[in-house]
Design an enzyme around this catalytic site. Structure first.
Site, short mmCIF file in Angstrom:
data_model
loop_
_atom_site.label_atom_id
_atom_site.label_comp_id
_atom_site.label_asym_id
_atom_site.label_seq_id
_atom_site.Cartn_x
_atom_site.Cartn_y
_atom_site.Cartn_z
N PRO A 58 0.82 -1.22 0.00
CA PRO A 58 0.00 0.00 0.00
C PRO A 58 0.84 1.27 0.00
CG PRO A 58 -0.19 -1.17 2.10
CD PRO A 58 0.59 -2.05 1.19
N GLU A 84 2.24 -7.49 8.72
CA GLU A 84 2.22 -6.02 8.83
C GLU A 84 3.18 -5.37 7.86
OE1 GLU A 84 -0.18 -4.84 10.96
OE2 GLU A 84 -0.56 -6.99 11.11
N ASP A 105 -9.47 0.88 -24.44
CA ASP A 105 -10.05 0.75 -23.11
C ASP A 105 -10.38 2.09 -22.48
OD1 ASP A 105 -9.78 -1.96 -22.94
OD2 ASP A 105 -7.86 -1.89 -21.89
N1 ADE Z 1 -0.96 -4.93 0.13
C1 ADE Z 1 -1.89 -4.54 1.01
N2 ADE Z 1 -2.67 -3.57 0.49
C2 ADE Z 1 -2.19 -3.34 -0.77
C3 ADE Z 1 -2.57 -2.46 -1.81
N3 ADE Z 1 -3.57 -1.58 -1.69
N4 ADE Z 1 -1.87 -2.49 -2.96
C4 ADE Z 1 -0.83 -3.35 -3.11
N5 ADE Z 1 -0.44 -4.21 -2.16
C5 ADE Z 1 -1.10 -4.21 -1.00
#
Ligand code: ADE
Length: 248
Positions: free
Chosen positions: A89, A116, A169
């Site tokens: 993330p 985590e 697309d």
């Molecule tokens: N791992 C956990 N959340 C994620 C996300 N939003 N994008 C990529 N990998 C992740």
């Protein structure tokens, strides 16, 4: 194209990677997908892949040794410059454009984080790029890796028929695709727009662009800041804006 995935949960890829378009791509030899169990690269008796974080805080962190060993094993026979991408993330946000760029490589490596997070020395030593699939946190990088694979594979020549060219697309040029219809011509009193039924190709193309622009205006106005628009299209946007003002 070869895609190597490093994961603690290779079984998660059964299903998504064995159905439909992705299966066809693999069956035709266009996608060579290899799943690697990170745990197989541990060297201790308990096959340990995680540990508690330095500095405290809850949760478990993936240990660096097995992940780096797995990446190095995969890279041993990969072309120079093969991207090694961590799904996290904290990465830059994945997009149509990034999918298209990745599809040009002969091989890519995707590393799925769990728990985590992953010891940052993995990133420092072997990761070349970090990708997120959106501004939310999932329990691991497996679903994001599948999302990336699906989006990338669509850009490999021969995966989609000519009819489904990825360059047309939504997101290809910053304007979304408009609505689509199939038979019947009237359903519950709603008629397929006349212009589509009449089949004048130029008129259909103009209508589609206008409706795509309308969808983008309604749902993703942020995209229009970057879209390449003609004067006619800018005029249409001004018209949508006036229509909206009239509704308020
Ligand atoms: N791992 C956990 N959340 C994620 C996300 N939003 N994008 C990529 N990998 C992740």
């Amino acid at each position: 194209m070869r895609v190597d995935v490093l994961t603690l949960f290779p079984e998660m890829f059964q299903g998504p990677m064995t159905e439909s378009m992705l299966w066809k791509a693999r069956d035709r030899g266009l996608l060579d997908l290899r799943l690697h169990q990170i745990r197989d690269f541990t060297t201790d008796r308990h096959r340990t892949v995680d540990d508690t974080p330095y500095g405290g805080g809850g949760g478990m962190i993936m240990k660096p040794e097995p992940v780096v060993a797995a990446v190095e094993a995969v890279l041993a026979d990969a072309p120079p410059g093969t991207p090694v991408i961590l799904m996290t993330p904290q990465g830059r946000v994945f997009s149509h454009q990034i999918a298209r760029e990745l599809a040009r490589y002969e091989q890519i490596v995707l590393v799925c984080g769990r728990y985590e997070g992953i010891d940052d020395r993995v990133r420092q030593l072997v990761i070349t790029d970090e990708l997120s699939i959106g501004d939310y946190v999932l329990t691991g990088g497996e679903l994001p890796a599948m999302v990336v694979i699906d989006a990338v594979v669509r850009h490999i020549p021969g995966v989609l028929g000519a009819e489904g060219a990825a360059d047309r697309d939504s997101h290809a040029d910053g304007v979304l695709e408009g609505p689509q219809y199939t038979r019947p011509p009237v359903f519950r009193g709603l008629e397929v727009p006349r212009v589509l039924q009449e089949g004048n190709h130029a008129a259909v193309a103009r209508w589609r662009r206008e409706e795509g622009l309308r969808t983008t205006w309604r749902n993703r106005p942020d995209l229009l800041l970057r879209a390449r628009l003609s004067d006619d299209e800018r005029y249409l946007l001004a018209k949508f804006a006036r229509e909206d003002a009239g509704k308020r």
